[in-house]
Enzyme design. Structure first.
Site, PDB file in Angstrom:
ATOM      1  N   GLY A  20       0.844  -1.184   0.000  1.00 50.46           N
ATOM      2  CA  GLY A  20       0.000   0.000   0.000  1.00 50.46           C
ATOM      3  C   GLY A  20       0.877   1.230   0.000  1.00 50.46           C
ATOM      4  O   GLY A  20       2.089   1.131  -0.196  1.00 50.46           O
ATOM      5  N   ASP A  78     -11.994   6.150   6.976  1.00 51.68           N
ATOM      6  CA  ASP A  78     -11.816   5.443   5.699  1.00 51.68           C
ATOM      7  C   ASP A  78     -12.595   4.125   5.714  1.00 51.68           C
ATOM      8  O   ASP A  78     -12.044   3.048   5.498  1.00 51.68           O
ATOM      9  CB  ASP A  78     -10.337   5.196   5.410  1.00 51.68           C
ATOM     10  CG  ASP A  78     -10.073   4.867   3.936  1.00 51.68           C
ATOM     11  OD1 ASP A  78     -10.986   5.106   3.109  1.00 51.68           O
ATOM     12  OD2 ASP A  78      -8.972   4.377   3.607  1.00 51.68           O
TER      13      ASP A  78
END
Length: 324
Positions: free
Chosen positions: A18, A128
């Site tokens: 990521g 998120d």
């Protein structure tokens, strides 16, 4: 050559990567138990692993929150060792041909609401909420949905006084545009209501297979965010939930009615969805759409045993009612 972390964990295959760095599977060299290892370069321009490790410590002990076993710096990397989990709800959604049944959506919603409420109870908002950040467990915890990735989480109130952060405008979008609340698009500081609204969009994504603001063509990131916001604002809740039960309309309207500092009524939202679950005649047997596709033979057997037990109970209740 075997790479070791903290002289205790042997690094294995790479699971993914990521913006923060990479995730690997690792084994305890003594017990052979498997763990997940997050690696972040010490030269990272926007380091988040230290912050995330602190969050996991604060949230430690919560149901469906991964446990951190070790955190530190070795060589050129900041490293965090934590529970190894199963696939994300996004992975499982793809596995199920990008459509979940109402039963699966309601069972996942119940657990996701619990996770979000727990994070909020610890004075943080996630910021998120998306299918990628909810993972199922492994082995005995295969039916337990976990919440992960606290790199964007923010403290919304003081731990002692519970004084809420001030209302602000002109903020950049934090999180994932697809699921962001309308207020987040408008640049308003996020609070508890925004996590709950984002979950509403996740649920509709699961039910519909996609959201109306997906796949919009844009020339830049800002242009894309603007187009998503315009489409989201212009799509009424009724249109978004056109083929869904009215409870989803009620859920999203409730989220949008909350004021900045309001504490969402999590119990009300759970009850709203639970009533729909009962009305549809579903059984909370932890048999999700992905169960038979994903679960190992052992897990499958265990779940079928549970289902048989539930079915036998239901049959007995049916006989009892007929005999009365």
């Amino acid at each position: 050559m075997e790479i070791r972390v903290a002289n205790k964990y042997a690094l294995g295959k790479k699971l993914g990567s990521g913006s923060f760095g990479d995730i690997y599977v690792a084994k305890d060299i003594v017990t052979m138990e498997e763990f997940a290892v997050k690696l972040e370069s010490t030269r990272s321009k926007h380091p988040q692993l230290l912050y995330e490790s602190k969050l996991y410590k604060i949230l430690g002990g919560g149901i469906g929150v991964p446990k951190v076993y070790w955190y530190g710096i070795e060589g050129d990397f900041t490293i965090m060792v934590l529970d190894l989990l199963g696939p994300s709800l996004e992975d499982l959604f793809t596995l199920c041909n990008r459509k979940f049944s109402l039963k699966t959506v309601l069972m996942t919603a119940d657990q996701m609401l619990n996770r979000i409420e727990y994070v909020h109870s610890k004075n943080f908002i996630h910021r998120d909420i998306k299918p990628d950040n909810f993972l199922i467990g492994r082995g005995k915890k295969v039916t337990l949905i976990h919440i992960i990735d606290f790199g964007l989480a923010k403290k919304y109130r003081d731990s002692r006084s519970h004084t809420h952060i001030p209302y602000k405008e002109g903020k950049n979008l934090t999180g994932t545009a697809r699921y962001a609340s309308i207020n987040t698009h408008l640049g308003i500081e996020q609070s508890r209501r925004d996590d709950i609204e984002a979950l509403g969009y996740v649920l509709m994504y699961f039910l519909r297979g996609s959201l109306p603001w997906q796949g919009l063509k844009a020339i830049s990131k800002k242009d894309k965010y603007d187009k998503i916001m315009e489409k989201k604002i212009s799509t009424s809740v009724e249109v978004l939930c056109r083929n869904a039960s009215f409870e989803f309309v009620t859920y999203l309207n409730y989220c949008r009615s909350l004021r900045f500092e309001d504490r969402p009524d999590y119990t009300y939202l759970r009850r709203l969805l639970k009533d729909l679950f009962i009305r549809e005649g579903f059984t909370y047997d932890f048999l999700f759409d992905w169960t038979c596709v994903y679960a190992s033979e052992k897990d499958k057997k265990k779940m079928l045993e549970n289902k048989n037990r539930f079915d036998q109970t239901a049959d007995q209740e049916g006989r009892d009612q007929r005999n009365n």
